[in-house]
Structures are given as structure tokens and as C-alpha cells.
Design a protein around this motif. Sequence first.
Motif, mmCIF file in Angstrom:
data_model
loop_
_atom_site.group_PDB
_atom_site.id
_atom_site.type_symbol
_atom_site.label_atom_id
_atom_site.label_comp_id
_atom_site.label_asym_id
_atom_site.label_seq_id
_atom_site.Cartn_x
_atom_site.Cartn_y
_atom_site.Cartn_z
ATOM 1 N N TYR A 65 0.817 -1.213 0.000
ATOM 2 C CA TYR A 65 0.000 0.000 0.000
ATOM 3 C C TYR A 65 0.855 1.269 0.000
ATOM 4 O O TYR A 65 0.358 2.348 -0.303
ATOM 5 C CB TYR A 65 -0.916 0.018 1.229
ATOM 6 N N TYR A 66 2.136 1.141 0.370
ATOM 7 C CA TYR A 66 3.042 2.294 0.389
ATOM 8 C C TYR A 66 4.299 1.935 -0.407
ATOM 9 O O TYR A 66 5.366 1.686 0.168
ATOM 10 C CB TYR A 66 3.410 2.672 1.828
ATOM 11 N N PRO A 67 4.198 1.875 -1.709
ATOM 12 C CA PRO A 67 5.341 1.408 -2.531
ATOM 13 C C PRO A 67 6.552 2.326 -2.463
ATOM 14 O O PRO A 67 7.679 1.877 -2.701
ATOM 15 C CB PRO A 67 4.757 1.358 -3.950
ATOM 16 N N ASN A 68 6.362 3.596 -2.157
ATOM 17 C CA ASN A 68 7.494 4.519 -2.110
ATOM 18 C C ASN A 68 8.216 4.510 -0.767
ATOM 19 O O ASN A 68 9.292 5.093 -0.635
ATOM 20 C CB ASN A 68 7.023 5.947 -2.411
ATOM 21 N N ASP A 69 7.605 3.871 0.220
ATOM 22 C CA ASP A 69 8.201 3.834 1.560
ATOM 23 C C ASP A 69 8.817 2.460 1.808
ATOM 24 O O ASP A 69 8.430 1.721 2.707
ATOM 25 C CB ASP A 69 7.129 4.140 2.610
ATOM 26 N N PRO A 269 0.593 -19.209 11.855
ATOM 27 C CA PRO A 269 0.507 -19.318 10.395
ATOM 28 C C PRO A 269 -0.656 -18.520 9.805
ATOM 29 O O PRO A 269 -0.511 -17.917 8.730
ATOM 30 C CB PRO A 269 0.338 -20.826 10.167
ATOM 31 N N TYR A 270 -1.799 -18.511 10.494
ATOM 32 C CA TYR A 270 -2.923 -17.736 9.968
ATOM 33 C C TYR A 270 -2.661 -16.240 10.113
ATOM 34 O O TYR A 270 -3.066 -15.453 9.246
ATOM 35 C CB TYR A 270 -4.214 -18.108 10.692
ATOM 36 N N TYR A 271 -1.978 -15.831 11.182
ATOM 37 C CA TYR A 271 -1.602 -14.427 11.345
ATOM 38 C C TYR A 271 -0.676 -13.987 10.214
ATOM 39 O O TYR A 271 -0.812 -12.887 9.666
ATOM 40 C CB TYR A 271 -0.925 -14.235 12.696
ATOM 41 N N ILE A 272 0.259 -14.862 9.843
ATOM 42 C CA ILE A 272 1.160 -14.550 8.726
ATOM 43 C C ILE A 272 0.368 -14.420 7.433
ATOM 44 O O ILE A 272 0.604 -13.513 6.619
ATOM 45 C CB ILE A 272 2.245 -15.633 8.606
ATOM 46 N N TYR A 273 -0.576 -15.319 7.239
ATOM 47 C CA TYR A 273 -1.421 -15.271 6.032
ATOM 48 C C TYR A 273 -2.182 -13.953 5.963
ATOM 49 O O TYR A 273 -2.233 -13.304 4.906
ATOM 50 C CB TYR A 273 -2.377 -16.457 6.056
ATOM 51 N N GLN A 274 -2.797 -13.549 7.080
ATOM 52 C CA GLN A 274 -3.544 -12.293 7.089
ATOM 53 C C GLN A 274 -2.639 -11.100 6.843
ATOM 54 O O GLN A 274 -2.989 -10.186 6.087
ATOM 55 C CB GLN A 274 -4.266 -12.133 8.426
ATOM 56 N N THR A 275 -1.478 -11.094 7.489
ATOM 57 C CA THR A 275 -0.562 -9.962 7.345
ATOM 58 C C THR A 275 -0.034 -9.853 5.926
ATOM 59 O O THR A 275 0.132 -8.748 5.392
ATOM 60 C CB THR A 275 0.616 -10.097 8.332
ATOM 61 N N PHE A 276 0.199 -10.989 5.291
ATOM 62 C CA PHE A 276 0.789 -10.980 3.953
ATOM 63 C C PHE A 276 -0.257 -10.695 2.879
ATOM 64 O O PHE A 276 -0.052 -9.825 2.020
ATOM 65 C CB PHE A 276 1.461 -12.326 3.683
ATOM 66 N N TYR A 277 -1.389 -11.416 2.911
ATOM 67 C CA TYR A 277 -2.344 -11.327 1.808
ATOM 68 C C TYR A 277 -3.434 -10.288 2.033
ATOM 69 O O TYR A 277 -4.015 -9.803 1.060
ATOM 70 C CB TYR A 277 -3.003 -12.696 1.579
ATOM 71 N N SER A 278 -3.738 -9.955 3.269
ATOM 72 C CA SER A 278 -4.770 -8.953 3.516
ATOM 73 C C SER A 278 -4.169 -7.572 3.738
ATOM 74 O O SER A 278 -4.578 -6.600 3.109
ATOM 75 C CB SER A 278 -5.619 -9.358 4.733
ATOM 76 N N ALA A 279 -3.191 -7.493 4.655
ATOM 77 C CA ALA A 279 -2.547 -6.205 4.929
ATOM 78 C C ALA A 279 -1.439 -5.884 3.941
ATOM 79 O O ALA A 279 -0.993 -4.735 3.872
ATOM 80 C CB ALA A 279 -1.993 -6.183 6.346
ATOM 81 N N HIS A 280 -0.975 -6.883 3.193
ATOM 82 C CA HIS A 280 0.112 -6.710 2.220
ATOM 83 C C HIS A 280 1.362 -6.104 2.858
ATOM 84 O O HIS A 280 2.116 -5.374 2.208
ATOM 85 C CB HIS A 280 -0.343 -5.823 1.057
ATOM 86 N N ASP A 281 1.569 -6.429 4.131
ATOM 87 C CA ASP A 281 2.772 -5.977 4.836
ATOM 88 C C ASP A 281 3.796 -7.107 4.783
ATOM 89 O O ASP A 281 3.849 -7.971 5.658
ATOM 90 C CB ASP A 281 2.430 -5.616 6.290
ATOM 91 N N TYR A 282 4.604 -7.100 3.748
ATOM 92 C CA TYR A 282 5.518 -8.211 3.507
ATOM 93 C C TYR A 282 6.635 -8.280 4.549
ATOM 94 O O TYR A 282 7.077 -9.358 4.917
ATOM 95 C CB TYR A 282 6.120 -8.095 2.106
#
Length: 316
Positions: A65-69, A269-282
Motif C-alpha cells: 500500500y506504500y510502494p514509495n516507503d 501461520p494464519y496471522y502470517i497469512y492475514q498480514t501478507f495477503y490482507s494487509a500486504h505488509d511483507y
Amino acid sequence: MSSAVENGATTSTQQQPKKPSKALARSGAWARRAPLLPALVFMIIVTQIPFVATLVISFMHWNAYYPNDRGFAGVDNFKSVLTDVDARSAILVTIALTVGVVLVSLVLGLAVALLLDRKFRGRSVARTLMITPFLIVPVAAALLWKHALYNAQYGLFNGVLKWILGDSAPQPDWISDHPLIAIIVSLVWQWTPFMMLILLAGLQSRPMDVVEAARIDGASSWQIFTNMTLPHLRQYIELSGLLGAIYIVQNFDSVFTITSGGLGTANLPYYIYQTFYSAHDYGTASAAGVIVVIGTIIIATFALRTVLSLFREETR
């Protein structure tokens, strides 16, 4: 006389085999290891390169969501994971899920292994049927429990209650009322055969002559179990518990399928899934993944030590 001694010494010297040169020994070692190189390269590509990439990303600010940061974050991602309320809740759920499933599966697996260790007609068929739940695909097993057993309208559990108690029988919503227990029961059903297999192998490796001697001396079945069987099975119990914990810590299928991580059942594992695919915070998702890997490595280290101690016991 001296010439004969000299000739004998010369002959014995000539008969001694020559030691292979270092180059020849090195080439022989490479010849033995060469067939394993493709598998080693494949494992490095499949496992180590993605892990290194995850490790690098875990030290970066990287949110879609913040590609420049995007940049180096140090240990901020790890701090955010360890201080996040949802992450702490996921860690606690992971611990509760792992401990509950492992302990109950061990107790049930030991009971079933003791039963299947006895001689009776159809024992081989019973053993095959007991292994079946472990062979089912985890997602399919979770769907089976969610729809065929737990469903409040047409599930088997509520149908049995209505069959026994009549039309006035309670019809609970098993997943909504007891979400974490529902996941634990489904995982126990699937992992009990795994524990049973290892413990049954341990039971069949007992020195039966010693057991028969104890029976002749007047020892009861309970005394034989507590003083001979359990000490013999200690390492097998440790091994099955540690191996089960390694897999259950990483369980995602049952949580995602049965509750979708809701009702306080989201594990790491589900927290990682949510953070990666929903929040897109890699970056944060990668840091959480690294924490899971470190925890799994710690458990695997104890498991390997147990396996090595089992091999030492067998070679004595």
C-alpha cells in the motif's frame, strides 16, 4: 643368516598394501557424493533460497500500500510482531493448540497402541483402519469435520443427539460455541494414528523375555506397564511428541477451513497469512515467518537429539 633375515624383511615390506594417495581418496569421496548433488541442489533452491529471501525482507519496510516507503527497517518488524496484540494472541493460540493436540493425541495413541499390540483376529485390518485418518488430506479432513460432523443443521453430532434424546434434544453450534476445542478435536483425530504408529513400534521392540519373567515372578499388568513398558517407551513418547509439535505448530489448514481464523482461533501461520495477503505488509509477515521457523528449529533440535538417542539404544 643375516641375508635370510634381510630377504624376509624385504618380502614383508613388499607384501604390505600401499596406502592410497590423498588425490585418489578425494576422488573416491567425490564419486560417492556425486549422486547426491542433484538432490542437494534441489533442496537448496526449494528451501534455503526462499528462506534467505524471507530473512532479508524481514529487515525491510515493505508494504504494497506504500510502494514509495520501502527501505531498511532493522528489527522494527520483529518488535512490531512481538508487541502486536493480535500477534501475541496468535502465539498463545499456537501454544494452546500445539500442547492440547500433542498431549491428547499421545494419550489416545498410547491407549490404541496398547490395544493393537495384543493378538486378536483381524488385528492387521484394525491397524490399517486406524492409520486411515492420518492419510487423509488435511483440508479434506477439516471440511469433513466442519460440514459432516459439526454442522448445526445436518451434522452427525446433532443428529445423534436428536436420535438419542428425541426432537427436544439440544442442537448446539459446535464451532461457534467451542471454536478452539473444535479445531483441537479435528487435529487429534488426524494425529492420533501418527502417535500410535511410533508408540506401537516401541511396544514391539520390548524384550518380551523380560516381560514374561516379570509375569512369572508375580508382577501385575499395571506393575509391568508402569515399571517396564513406560520407561521403555519414554524416548518413543518424546519423539512422537516432538515430531507432532513440529507439524502442528505450522498447521494452517484446519484453522483456515473450520473457523477462518475467527472467534479467537487465529494461530501464527494464519496471522502470517492475514498480514501478507490482507494487509500486504511483507516485512512484518516475513518477520513473523522467521519467528515461526526459529521456534520450529528449536523443537526440531530436540527431536533430532531424541532420534539419535534412540539409535544409540538400538546399537547397544
